[in-house]
Design a protein around this motif. Sequence first.
Motif, PDB file in Angstrom:
ATOM      1  N   MET A   1       0.839  -1.168   0.000  1.00  0.00           N
ATOM      2  CA  MET A   1       0.000   0.000   0.000  1.00  0.00           C
ATOM      3  C   MET A   1       0.890   1.239   0.000  1.00  0.00           C
ATOM      4  N   LYS A   2       0.592   2.175  -0.891  1.00  0.00           N
ATOM      5  CA  LYS A   2       1.324   3.431  -0.931  1.00  0.00           C
ATOM      6  C   LYS A   2       0.658   4.429   0.000  1.00  0.00           C
ATOM      7  N   VAL A   3       1.484   5.124   0.772  1.00  0.00           N
ATOM      8  CA  VAL A   3       0.982   6.121   1.705  1.00  0.00           C
ATOM      9  C   VAL A   3       1.778   7.403   1.497  1.00  0.00           C
ATOM     10  N   ARG A   4       1.073   8.505   1.408  1.00  0.00           N
ATOM     11  CA  ARG A   4       1.738   9.806   1.373  1.00  0.00           C
ATOM     12  C   ARG A   4       1.548  10.433   2.738  1.00  0.00           C
ATOM     13  N   ARG A   5       2.621  10.718   3.413  1.00  0.00           N
ATOM     14  CA  ARG A   5       2.552  11.222   4.775  1.00  0.00           C
ATOM     15  C   ARG A   5       3.240  12.584   4.836  1.00  0.00           C
ATOM     16  N   THR A   6       2.610  13.499   5.528  1.00  0.00           N
ATOM     17  CA  THR A   6       3.189  14.816   5.743  1.00  0.00           C
ATOM     18  C   THR A   6       3.666  14.886   7.180  1.00  0.00           C
ATOM     19  N   ILE A   7       4.888  15.338   7.367  1.00  0.00           N
ATOM     20  CA  ILE A   7       5.417  15.481   8.714  1.00  0.00           C
ATOM     21  C   ILE A   7       5.923  16.891   8.915  1.00  0.00           C
ATOM     22  N   ASP A   8       5.916  17.348  10.152  1.00  0.00           N
ATOM     23  CA  ASP A   8       6.474  18.647  10.493  1.00  0.00           C
ATOM     24  C   ASP A   8       7.892  18.439  10.989  1.00  0.00           C
ATOM     25  N   ILE A   9       8.843  19.171  10.392  1.00  0.00           N
ATOM     26  CA  ILE A   9      10.231  19.121  10.833  1.00  0.00           C
ATOM     27  C   ILE A   9      10.788  20.534  10.859  1.00  0.00           C
ATOM     28  N   ARG A  10      11.807  20.733  11.623  1.00  0.00           N
ATOM     29  CA  ARG A  10      12.487  22.030  11.649  1.00  0.00           C
ATOM     30  C   ARG A  10      13.666  21.967  10.690  1.00  0.00           C
ATOM     31  N   VAL A  11      13.753  22.983   9.827  1.00  0.00           N
ATOM     32  CA  VAL A  11      14.894  23.070   8.903  1.00  0.00           C
ATOM     33  C   VAL A  11      15.409  24.502   8.908  1.00  0.00           C
ATOM     34  N   LYS A  12      16.637  24.651   8.507  1.00  0.00           N
ATOM     35  CA  LYS A  12      17.206  25.987   8.303  1.00  0.00           C
ATOM     36  C   LYS A  12      16.747  26.488   6.942  1.00  0.00           C
ATOM     37  N   ALA A  13      16.734  27.790   6.760  1.00  0.00           N
ATOM     38  CA  ALA A  13      16.280  28.375   5.495  1.00  0.00           C
ATOM     39  C   ALA A  13      17.003  27.750   4.313  1.00  0.00           C
ATOM     40  N   ALA A  14      18.296  27.470   4.454  1.00  0.00           N
ATOM     41  CA  ALA A  14      19.084  26.905   3.354  1.00  0.00           C
ATOM     42  C   ALA A  14      18.610  25.519   2.940  1.00  0.00           C
TER      43      ALA A  14
END
Length: 185
Positions: A1-14
Amino acid sequence: MKVRRTIDIRVKAAQLEVGDVIRFKLCDGEKCEARAALREDDRMLMVFEECLSNLYAMNPKDSTDGGWEGCALRKELNSSIINKFPHKLREHMIPFEDGDYLTLLTLGQVFGEDWDDNKTNDQLEMMKNRKNRVASAGQYDYVSWWLRDVVGSTAFAVVSGIGLANSYSAGDSRGVRPAFLIRLS
């Protein structure tokens, strides 16, 4: 089964990539999201996912005198509205070539053509999908939102509530879906 998952992560602008969505709150408490729409060298064009909660006129009167450069909404975006942005985000923002920190998109960026149906090469990938052109504004669902193109002596272009090109008188109140640049380096 294919799943598209959205997660929240912290990244730097770069580390921002096209398609990423940042979340932030204006100083008046309004919650906003902006999508990374286009990377150009060391900067990323960010476009609001929805309109600001308040509706705005381009000018107090039905006139396009002065075009985008001279309209009241441009001044409002780059004074009182930009001043509502959180300091941490503003530290990463850079001005456009005209010195503005906030702008509106053009017909070409949204539809890939101008008002006279002349093709352009600057359509944003995200705007090729009509559902990405449909927006709400606070309590209003499916609002039309301003573009910076003048299409007559009293009218500016808009994206209609169903995601199609249209125009409205400059004195009408419509949605505002700002765009801004983030420095990636």
